[in-house]
Design an enzyme around this catalytic site. Structure first.
Site, PDB file in Angstrom:
ATOM      1  N   ALA A  10       0.847  -1.185  -0.068  1.00 55.82           N
ATOM      2  CA  ALA A  10       0.014  -0.100   0.118  1.00 55.82           C
ATOM      3  C   ALA A  10       0.955   1.145   0.037  1.00 55.82           C
ATOM      4  CB  ALA A  10      -0.840  -0.159   1.130  1.00 55.82           C
ATOM      5  N   CYS A  11       0.672   2.062  -0.870  1.00 61.15           N
ATOM      6  CA  CYS A  11       1.464   3.367  -0.970  1.00 61.15           C
ATOM      7  C   CYS A  11       0.373   4.619  -0.539  1.00 61.15           C
ATOM      8  CB  CYS A  11       2.083   3.566  -2.203  1.00 61.15           C
ATOM      9  SG  CYS A  11       1.235   3.875  -3.620  1.00 61.15           S
ATOM     10  N   VAL A  12       0.853   5.820  -0.400  1.00 61.86           N
ATOM     11  CA  VAL A  12       0.030   7.033  -0.080  1.00 61.86           C
ATOM     12  C   VAL A  12      -0.967   7.186  -1.345  1.00 61.86           C
ATOM     13  CG1 VAL A  12       0.156   9.553   0.192  1.00 61.86           C
ATOM     14  CG2 VAL A  12       1.837   7.957   1.230  1.00 61.86           C
ATOM     15  N   GLY A  14      -1.946   5.131  -3.708  1.00 60.02           N
ATOM     16  CA  GLY A  14      -2.487   3.976  -4.012  1.00 60.02           C
ATOM     17  C   GLY A  14      -2.656   3.594  -5.335  1.00 60.02           C
ATOM     18  N   THR A  18       2.286   0.733  -5.303  1.00 60.05           N
ATOM     19  CA  THR A  18       1.289  -0.333  -4.603  1.00 60.05           C
ATOM     20  C   THR A  18       1.700  -1.691  -5.536  1.00 60.05           C
ATOM     21  OG1 THR A  18      -0.077   0.952  -3.378  1.00 60.05           O
ATOM     22  CG2 THR A  18      -0.777  -1.243  -3.851  1.00 60.05           C
TER      23      THR A  18
END
Length: 114
Positions: A10-12, A14, A18
């Site tokens: 998961a990344c900021v 998304g 990710t």
């Protein structure tokens, strides 16, 4: 003996990171001959959601994230390695080396890679 990993990426935003992290992890697990199931928490929501059985059967959980994960409490009793997404994308072998070391540790071992 085949090792079983489950992971969440998961990344900021998304979006890109990710899925890049999930793809990179899949390739690394193939090289290691580990089975892996990867849940992504991105712009499209949660995809390929890990079940309670997936988590229970996993030797190690790898959390690759820069944000608060939805359902993070699912992993409290697992062997768990956590890495920031940029750290993982820059140095994936570092995360894999830590995962290798965690296989033999007690449940509830949690390691954060910085």
């Amino acid at each position: 003996m085949t090792r079983h990993l489950v992971a969440v990426t998961a990344c900021v935003s998304g979006v890109a990171h990710t899925y890049m992290a999930a793809e990179r992890l899949e390739k690394l697990c193939q090289q290691e001959k580990w089975s892996v199931k990867i849940e992504t928490q991105g712009a499209l929501g949660i995809e390929n959601e890990l079940t309670a059985a997936d988590i229970e059967q996993a030797d190690v959980v790898l959390l690759i994230t820069d944000i608060e994960l939805a359902g993070a409490e699912r992993f409290l009793h697992c062997r768990c390695v956590q890495s920031g997404i940029n750290t993982f994308l820059r140095e994936p072998q570092k995360a894999i080396a830590v995962v290798r070391r965690v296989f033999g540790t007690p449940q509830e071992t949690h390691i954060i890679i910085s």
